[in-house]
Design an enzyme around this catalytic site. Sequence first.
Site, mmCIF file in Angstrom:
data_model
loop_
_atom_site.group_PDB
_atom_site.id
_atom_site.type_symbol
_atom_site.label_atom_id
_atom_site.label_comp_id
_atom_site.label_asym_id
_atom_site.label_seq_id
_atom_site.Cartn_x
_atom_site.Cartn_y
_atom_site.Cartn_z
ATOM 1 N N ASP A 45 -1.188 -1.041 -7.225
ATOM 2 C CA ASP A 45 0.098 -0.939 -7.680
ATOM 3 C C ASP A 45 0.640 -2.183 -8.446
ATOM 4 O O ASP A 45 0.264 -3.042 -8.594
ATOM 5 C CB ASP A 45 1.173 -0.756 -6.617
ATOM 6 C CG ASP A 45 0.965 -1.847 -5.364
ATOM 7 O OD1 ASP A 45 -0.153 -2.457 -5.320
ATOM 8 O OD2 ASP A 45 1.793 -2.138 -4.904
ATOM 9 N N GLU A 103 0.479 -2.219 -2.416
ATOM 10 C CA GLU A 103 0.298 -3.439 -1.655
ATOM 11 C C GLU A 103 1.551 -4.522 -1.633
ATOM 12 O O GLU A 103 1.718 -4.879 -0.739
ATOM 13 C CB GLU A 103 -0.867 -4.494 -2.379
ATOM 14 C CG GLU A 103 -1.018 -5.575 -1.728
ATOM 15 C CD GLU A 103 -0.227 -6.868 -1.611
ATOM 16 O OE1 GLU A 103 -0.002 -7.571 -0.725
ATOM 17 O OE2 GLU A 103 0.362 -6.953 -2.751
HETATM 18 NI NI NI Z 1 -0.648 -9.412 -5.500
#
Ligand code: NI
Length: 399
Positions: A85, A143
């Site tokens: 991401d 994340e």
């Molecule tokens: Ni990172």
Amino acid sequence: MDLKALKEKIDLQIQTLFDELVQTRRHLHQNPEIGYQEFQTTAFLIQKCQFYGFKMMTHPGKTGFWFDLGSASNKPLLALRADIDALPVTEQSSVEYASKNPGKMHACGHDVHTTILLGTAIILNQLKELFPFNVRFIFQPAEEPTPGGAIQMIQRGAIENVTAILALHVDSRLPVGKISIKSGAQMASTDIFQIKIYGKGGHAAAPHLAIDPILIGAEIVNSLHHITSRNVDPVQPAVLTVSRFQAGTTANVIPGEAELWGTCRSFQPDLRAYLPIRLKEIVNAICQGHHATCEIDIKNGAPPVINDPRLYQLVDNAASEILGAQNIVQVSVPDMGAEDFAYYLEKVPGFFFRLGTKGRPGTDFPIHHPQFDVDERAIPVGIKAFVWSVLKFFEQDNL
Ligand code: NI
């Protein structure tokens, strides 16, 4: 094949692949998607994986996936994880591969992690006749948000049958060619708090008729800092930061409400539990003392990243062999950043290391900076560290 010949073979394979990996990284960089919305990213990566003949893709969520490589019976399963991401940041760099999606940017180098994981799979696939291994490649979404995508991946089975897990993160403080490693505690636990203070609005010229939530909020901000400076053992790392304070609209009105957001970080479970308890005591007491009311919401983020000492040793040995001992930087103190990789570490032993990306001009901005960029020569370094760690893991095979 002896080790020297194998090293040369891997070097040559990576060299052959380098241009394509750079293209892959730049494609990802130009087309960033933020957490849980990595639809194009997932489709692009699955297409790449299929092109290289990787099968049995498991993608039970909307974004992210994993697949296994190797067929070594009676051998453990080692997982390698990348996050895919981007961040809600508007890129301000002038590189030709800058983000095409306004307000979104791979400002944390996850495009590089993803490319390295793909490259590692390609190289290991070419080496599968030479040494036995079973590796799971996890391309994890989200994340950055809280809660992180690691929880979802674990719930959906990403680490079923996995014996150990490795991951890396780019580091623009570290020169390209080097990695940094640390055993034990590496990154902190992170919890988020949101406090709403309900006072009584009124005219700014008549504060005695109002209950001013801004003044109460200011007192809370000050008092919360007593926790880390006066309640926590000074030799225990802990951070409490108020990172958002919102209230009011104009100069002559006392607002009715104020909002404070922030984060608590630490390493010890008892300290992690204590910080919000003390926070609530202080906030409630201050609000009560000033005839205001409040709501306090605490959300648990990732636990601390605690690196397994055996895997630390393994990666240290492996990376020293393939990159040279002079390129392995030993880190002695943890930092207060957080990583949702920690959720995997609650389930299986794992190791998280950093990869130097500072090289050519413009690659020393910190992560999350709108001009963040990497020296792409770090990609082969990351692949080598992963490939050689896999080799050593299955040679040793005793975790
Ligand atoms: Ni990172």
